[in-house]
Each structure stands twice: as C-alpha cells, then as structure tokens.
Design a protein around this motif. Structure first.
Motif, PDB file in Angstrom:
ATOM      1  N   MET A   1       0.848  -1.196   0.000  1.00 24.07           N
ATOM      2  CA  MET A   1       0.000   0.000   0.000  1.00 24.07           C
ATOM      3  C   MET A   1       0.882   1.244   0.000  1.00 24.07           C
ATOM      4  O   MET A   1       1.807   1.367   0.791  1.00 24.07           O
ATOM      5  CB  MET A   1      -0.911   0.005   1.225  1.00 24.07           C
ATOM      6  N   ASP A   2       0.605   2.156  -0.911  1.00 24.80           N
ATOM      7  CA  ASP A   2       1.393   3.367  -1.005  1.00 24.80           C
ATOM      8  C   ASP A   2       0.976   4.355   0.074  1.00 24.80           C
ATOM      9  O   ASP A   2      -0.203   4.546   0.326  1.00 24.80           O
ATOM     10  CB  ASP A   2       1.197   4.019  -2.377  1.00 24.80           C
TER      11      ASP A   2
ATOM     12  N   LYS B   1       5.816  -0.959  -8.498  1.00 26.63           N
ATOM     13  CA  LYS B   1       4.945  -0.103  -7.686  1.00 26.63           C
ATOM     14  C   LYS B   1       4.608   1.188  -8.429  1.00 26.63           C
ATOM     15  O   LYS B   1       3.462   1.659  -8.400  1.00 26.63           O
ATOM     16  CB  LYS B   1       5.628   0.229  -6.351  1.00 26.63           C
ATOM     17  N   LEU B   2       5.595   1.742  -9.112  1.00 26.46           N
ATOM     18  CA  LEU B   2       5.363   3.003  -9.810  1.00 26.46           C
ATOM     19  C   LEU B   2       4.461   2.799 -11.031  1.00 26.46           C
ATOM     20  O   LEU B   2       3.655   3.672 -11.370  1.00 26.46           O
ATOM     21  CB  LEU B   2       6.691   3.628 -10.229  1.00 26.46           C
ATOM     22  N   THR B   3       4.597   1.656 -11.677  1.00 25.91           N
ATOM     23  CA  THR B   3       3.720   1.345 -12.813  1.00 25.91           C
ATOM     24  C   THR B   3       2.276   1.216 -12.347  1.00 25.91           C
ATOM     25  O   THR B   3       1.350   1.752 -12.976  1.00 25.91           O
ATOM     26  CB  THR B   3       4.173   0.048 -13.501  1.00 25.91           C
ATOM     27  N   ASP B   4       2.095   0.525 -11.239  1.00 23.47           N
ATOM     28  CA  ASP B   4       0.749   0.398 -10.671  1.00 23.47           C
ATOM     29  C   ASP B   4       0.184   1.765 -10.288  1.00 23.47           C
ATOM     30  O   ASP B   4      -1.005   2.047 -10.503  1.00 23.47           O
ATOM     31  CB  ASP B   4       0.766  -0.517  -9.450  1.00 23.47           C
ATOM     32  N   LEU B   5       1.046   2.578  -9.719  1.00 21.20           N
ATOM     33  CA  LEU B   5       0.605   3.913  -9.308  1.00 21.20           C
ATOM     34  C   LEU B   5       0.172   4.730 -10.521  1.00 21.20           C
ATOM     35  O   LEU B   5      -0.865   5.405 -10.497  1.00 21.20           O
ATOM     36  CB  LEU B   5       1.737   4.622  -8.568  1.00 21.20           C
ATOM     37  N   GLU B   6       0.961   4.660 -11.576  1.00 21.78           N
ATOM     38  CA  GLU B   6       0.663   5.434 -12.785  1.00 21.78           C
ATOM     39  C   GLU B   6      -0.619   4.953 -13.450  1.00 21.78           C
ATOM     40  O   GLU B   6      -1.411   5.767 -13.952  1.00 21.78           O
ATOM     41  CB  GLU B   6       1.836   5.321 -13.759  1.00 21.78           C
TER      42      GLU B   6
ATOM     43  N   GLU C   1      -4.638  11.865  -6.939  1.00 23.42           N
ATOM     44  CA  GLU C   1      -3.367  11.222  -6.639  1.00 23.42           C
ATOM     45  C   GLU C   1      -2.540  11.084  -7.908  1.00 23.42           C
ATOM     46  O   GLU C   1      -1.962  10.038  -8.203  1.00 23.42           O
ATOM     47  CB  GLU C   1      -3.590   9.856  -5.980  1.00 23.42           C
ATOM     48  N   LYS C   2      -2.506  12.125  -8.682  1.00 20.17           N
ATOM     49  CA  LYS C   2      -1.715  12.116  -9.899  1.00 20.17           C
ATOM     50  C   LYS C   2      -0.231  12.192  -9.562  1.00 20.17           C
ATOM     51  O   LYS C   2       0.171  12.937  -8.669  1.00 20.17           O
ATOM     52  CB  LYS C   2      -2.109  13.292 -10.786  1.00 20.17           C
ATOM     53  N   PRO C   3       0.625  11.455 -10.290  1.00 18.84           N
ATOM     54  CA  PRO C   3       2.069  11.494 -10.020  1.00 18.84           C
ATOM     55  C   PRO C   3       2.650  12.902 -10.083  1.00 18.84           C
ATOM     56  O   PRO C   3       3.557  13.237  -9.322  1.00 18.84           O
ATOM     57  CB  PRO C   3       2.645  10.595 -11.118  1.00 18.84           C
ATOM     58  N   GLU C   4       2.105  13.739 -10.979  1.00 22.09           N
ATOM     59  CA  GLU C   4       2.670  15.087 -11.098  1.00 22.09           C
ATOM     60  C   GLU C   4       2.373  15.961  -9.880  1.00 22.09           C
ATOM     61  O   GLU C   4       2.933  17.043  -9.737  1.00 22.09           O
ATOM     62  CB  GLU C   4       2.158  15.778 -12.369  1.00 22.09           C
ATOM     63  N   SER C   5       1.476  15.496  -9.002  1.00 22.47           N
ATOM     64  CA  SER C   5       1.214  16.264  -7.782  1.00 22.47           C
ATOM     65  C   SER C   5       2.205  15.941  -6.676  1.00 22.47           C
ATOM     66  O   SER C   5       2.254  16.628  -5.658  1.00 22.47           O
ATOM     67  CB  SER C   5      -0.207  15.986  -7.280  1.00 22.47           C
ATOM     68  N   VAL C   6       3.024  14.903  -6.873  1.00 17.75           N
ATOM     69  CA  VAL C   6       4.009  14.507  -5.861  1.00 17.75           C
ATOM     70  C   VAL C   6       5.211  15.439  -5.926  1.00 17.75           C
ATOM     71  O   VAL C   6       5.850  15.577  -6.966  1.00 17.75           O
ATOM     72  CB  VAL C   6       4.457  13.043  -6.058  1.00 17.75           C
ATOM     73  N   GLN C   7       5.515  16.082  -4.815  1.00 12.73           N
ATOM     74  CA  GLN C   7       6.678  16.970  -4.744  1.00 12.73           C
ATOM     75  C   GLN C   7       7.776  16.434  -3.834  1.00 12.73           C
ATOM     76  O   GLN C   7       8.914  16.894  -3.913  1.00 12.73           O
ATOM     77  CB  GLN C   7       6.255  18.362  -4.276  1.00 12.73           C
ATOM     78  N   THR C   8       7.443  15.472  -2.967  1.00 12.27           N
ATOM     79  CA  THR C   8       8.440  14.882  -2.070  1.00 12.27           C
ATOM     80  C   THR C   8       8.366  13.367  -2.181  1.00 12.27           C
ATOM     81  O   THR C   8       7.293  12.780  -2.044  1.00 12.27           O
ATOM     82  CB  THR C   8       8.180  15.301  -0.609  1.00 12.27           C
ATOM     83  N   LEU C   9       9.530  12.753  -2.412  1.00 11.65           N
ATOM     84  CA  LEU C   9       9.594  11.305  -2.578  1.00 11.65           C
ATOM     85  C   LEU C   9      10.654  10.735  -1.641  1.00 11.65           C
ATOM     86  O   LEU C   9      11.819  11.132  -1.709  1.00 11.65           O
ATOM     87  CB  LEU C   9       9.931  10.948  -4.028  1.00 11.65           C
ATOM     88  N   PHE C  10      10.238   9.825  -0.765  1.00 11.67           N
ATOM     89  CA  PHE C  10      11.158   9.160   0.159  1.00 11.67           C
ATOM     90  C   PHE C  10      11.402   7.731  -0.306  1.00 11.67           C
ATOM     91  O   PHE C  10      10.474   6.923  -0.381  1.00 11.67           O
ATOM     92  CB  PHE C  10      10.574   9.132   1.576  1.00 11.67           C
ATOM     93  N   LEU C  11      12.664   7.435  -0.614  1.00  6.86           N
ATOM     94  CA  LEU C  11      13.060   6.084  -1.019  1.00  6.86           C
ATOM     95  C   LEU C  11      14.222   5.573  -0.178  1.00  6.86           C
ATOM     96  O   LEU C  11      14.886   4.615  -0.552  1.00  6.86           O
ATOM     97  CB  LEU C  11      13.469   6.083  -2.503  1.00  6.86           C
TER      98      LEU C  11
ATOM     99  N   PHE D   1       7.314  11.536 -11.824  1.00  6.75           N
ATOM    100  CA  PHE D   1       7.089  12.619 -10.856  1.00  6.75           C
ATOM    101  C   PHE D   1       7.759  13.890 -11.390  1.00  6.75           C
ATOM    102  O   PHE D   1       8.842  14.277 -10.961  1.00  6.75           O
ATOM    103  CB  PHE D   1       7.645  12.233  -9.485  1.00  6.75           C
ATOM    104  N   HIS D   2       7.079  14.539 -12.334  1.00  4.13           N
ATOM    105  CA  HIS D   2       7.694  15.659 -13.044  1.00  4.13           C
ATOM    106  C   HIS D   2       8.008  16.843 -12.146  1.00  4.13           C
ATOM    107  O   HIS D   2       8.885  17.644 -12.469  1.00  4.13           O
ATOM    108  CB  HIS D   2       6.763  16.130 -14.181  1.00  4.13           C
ATOM    109  N   ASN D   3       7.297  16.963 -11.042  1.00  2.00           N
ATOM    110  CA  ASN D   3       7.398  18.168 -10.209  1.00  2.00           C
ATOM    111  C   ASN D   3       8.099  17.930  -8.879  1.00  2.00           C
ATOM    112  O   ASN D   3       7.853  18.645  -7.914  1.00  2.00           O
ATOM    113  CB  ASN D   3       6.003  18.743  -9.961  1.00  2.00           C
ATOM    114  N   LEU D   4       8.970  16.956  -8.848  1.00  2.15           N
ATOM    115  CA  LEU D   4       9.674  16.647  -7.593  1.00  2.15           C
ATOM    116  C   LEU D   4      10.515  17.823  -7.126  1.00  2.15           C
ATOM    117  O   LEU D   4      11.303  18.393  -7.886  1.00  2.15           O
ATOM    118  CB  LEU D   4      10.585  15.433  -7.773  1.00  2.15           C
TER     119      LEU D   4
END
Length: 359
Positions: A1-2, A36-41, A48-58, A73-76
């Motif tokens: 779960m994301d 996971k990212l393919t499923d998310l897309e 919950e669009k990927p382009e709305s993500v500005q912070t990514l923790f990996l 995540f174009h707007n990271l």
C-alpha cells in the motif's frame, strides 16, 4: 500500500494538492520499485496524480539503480534516496526542479554523477552526497549558485577547490571524514557560512582568512593534526561551538596548563602586587622594578589577581567535562580561574563561546 500524505495548496482543487510519497524502509529492489510506480501510474485517482508529488522518500531500501520510471514525478522538489546501494545518480534526475537531494550512504563515485548540475542551478539549495565513494570534490557543485547546504563528509576527497567561493550563498559546508591536508584561503570568502565541518582529516593548519567568516557559529576541527590555530580566529564574534579534541594542540595545551608552574620570580612579584606591598624603585634592581611594572590584571572581573610572564589563556568557554579552556582570547592569572565555575563572567559577557569539545 502506497503511503501518501498531502497538504492543500491555495487552490481548493484536490488535483493541485502537494503530496509526499513515502516508500522508505520497504526493502525495495529497483525492479519492485518499477512495479509499484507502474501500478501507481495506471491506477491513480484524480487527486493522486504522479505530477502532484513533490516529495519522494526512497531511503533505506535495496536500490542498486534509480529506475527511469521515477521520471513520472515531473514536479519533484525533494527526494531522499539515502541508505541504499546506488552506484550512480542518473542524468534524468536533473530534469526534476529539485530544491533538496539526499543521496548519502550509497556507493556513488565521481564518474557516476551527472556531468553537469546546471539544470539545478536556480533551484537546488541542499545537497547531501556524504558517505559515498567520491575520490575528489564534485566540481559540478560549483554550478549551484543557490546552494545553501553542502554535505560531502565521509568520502575520499583530498582537496577543496580554490574556487569554492563560487557557491556564494553557502551556509553549511561539511567535508569531515575525508583526506584533506589543507583548507584553501578562499573559504574565507564564503561570507554567509555559518557551519564549517572539516573534522577527521589531515589538517595541520588553518588559513588566517577563516577570520573573515563573520557569521560562523560552528567550527568542527576535531581529529586532525593541528598544532596551532590562527590568532585571527578571535575575530569570529558569532562563533559559539568549536571542536578541537584529538589534535596535538589540545594535548600540548592541557599539558602546559597542568605541568608548567609559575617561576619563583613570578610568584613573588604577584604576591607583592596582590598584597599592595610598598616599595620604591630606588630600593630594587632596575630589572626587578621593570618586571613589577609589567604586571597585567587578570581579566576575570571577580578575580583580583595579576600575572607577568606566566598566564592562563582562554576564551570563556569549557568542554563537556568543564576542565579546560582553549588558548585563543583572554589571559587569566591562574588555572583556578579556568576550573572554578563560581567565577564565570556575567551571562551577557559569557555568551560568545558556549561549547568547546576537547575530549
């Protein structure tokens, strides 16, 4: 779960909310991250669009490489990929409008960095490449005109480039745990520098230009080969933390303070001055009269002592044990003025150097 968290922007449309996507501590491999990212897309909802993500923790995963799929995540603005097994920073990362990048504790080499950081020159403010395999200072950093915080500790860097001052707004520079043998005098041109960490290197001296760092608050010098400090360092009015442990300077100072008692002449002359013993110059040899005339008052306002040649040097701050002071600023008549906390300066006068680490 994301795991998403979001904060609404001034626009009430949920599609414009700013989101943080947290994939940390999931033991992800590069391939499972792609899945996971393919499923998310493919399955994202309207808000919950990927382009709305500005912070990514990996951070704290098992990533060997950062897959291109992260490019959705174009707007990271912020990305943390620390504590993985990454061998490189891929070029596509420079397409993100990043303000902070944390890639510490990986196995990244100079050759596996993007050839240029220019795409980040207007945005990146914080860069952490500590704990990697950097054999020399990454010169791409000099392209980052807006960088404020640069962490390059625990690598194998042998020198700081002379044109380090091109990063004009730098506030924190951490290059501890490397192989530095000197600090270029151009570091003194970093006018906004507040923290300088050069501990655990091979430094034998510091440039006098350190005194030009008028905003410097923290200077970490421990675990080097320093035998002296530039006298100009007393000009650092904002300096409140200085770390000196495990340097020859500290060993020499502590030994001198402990095992170098005042001479009989010094002790006698002090006694005459302290007890106001009357004497005339005609009654004493010229050399002794001149010696008595050279008395200096102890700068501790609660001490009536004097000194001549033998004195204790300090700058009004103590180490964690509360025993020693560093010989930089003031002269006191006795080591008792150093170790007795009951004779400390007033709070207003004592505010400069509050912490020094000697051991």
């Amino acid at each position: 779960m994301d795991l998403y968290s979001s904060s609404e922007s001034s626009d009430s449309d949920p599609a414009h909310s700013v989101k943080t996507l947290d994939y940390s501590y999931l033991m992800l491999s590069s391939q499972t991250l792609v899945t996971k990212l393919t499923d998310l897309e493919d399955n994202h909802s309207r808000d919950e669009k990927p382009e709305s993500v500005q912070t990514l923790f990996l951070y704290n995963n098992q990533l060997i490489e950062l897959p291109k799929k992260v490019g959705i995540f174009h707007n990271l603005r912020h990305i943390d990929i620390s504590n993985n097994r990454l061998k490189s920073l891929p070029d596509f990362m420079t397409h993100f409008p990043l303000t902070s990048l944390n890639a510490k504790n990986n196995i990244i080499s100079n050759e596996s960095l993007p050839k240029s950081f220019l795409p980040w020159s207007g945005t990146l403010r914080k860069l952490n490449l500590g704990g990697n395999n950097l054999g020399h200072f990454p010169m791409q950093c000099l392209e980052l005109s807006n960088l404020k915080y640069l962490y390059l500790g625990s690598n194998e860097i042998e020198e700081i480039p002379r044109n380090i001052n091109k990063i004009t707004g730098l506030s924190i520079l951490c290059v501890g745990g490397n192989r530095l043998i000197d600090v270029p005098d151009t570091v003194g041109k970093l006018e906004d520098l507040e923290v300088l960490i050069v501990s655990d290197n091979r430094l034998e001296s510091l440039p006098a230009s350190i005194a030009n760092l008028k905003k410097l608050k923290t200077l970490q010098l421990h675990k080097n080969r320093l035998r002296t400090l530039p006298t100009e360092i007393v000009a650092l009015k904002c300096l409140s933390e200085l770390s000196l442990r495990d340097n020859p300077l500290v060993v020499k100072f502590v030994n001198d303070m402990t095992y170098n008692p005042a001479s009989l002449l010094e002790i006698s002359a002090r006694s005459i001055k302290i007890h106001n013993v009357n004497y005339s110059r005609s009654e004493l040899p010229q050399c002794l009269s001149d010696y008595l005339a050279s008395a200096h008052h102890c700068l501790n306002p609660k001490c009536n002592g004097v000194f001549f040649d033998n004195r204790v040097e300090h700058i009004k701050f103590v180490d964690f044990c509360g025993k020693y002071r560093v010989p930089l600023l003031q002269y006191l008549c006795s080591s008792k003025c150093v170790v007795d906390n009951s004779v400390l300066q007033s709070q207003a006068d004592y505010g400069r150097m509050r912490k020094v680490l000697l051991g």
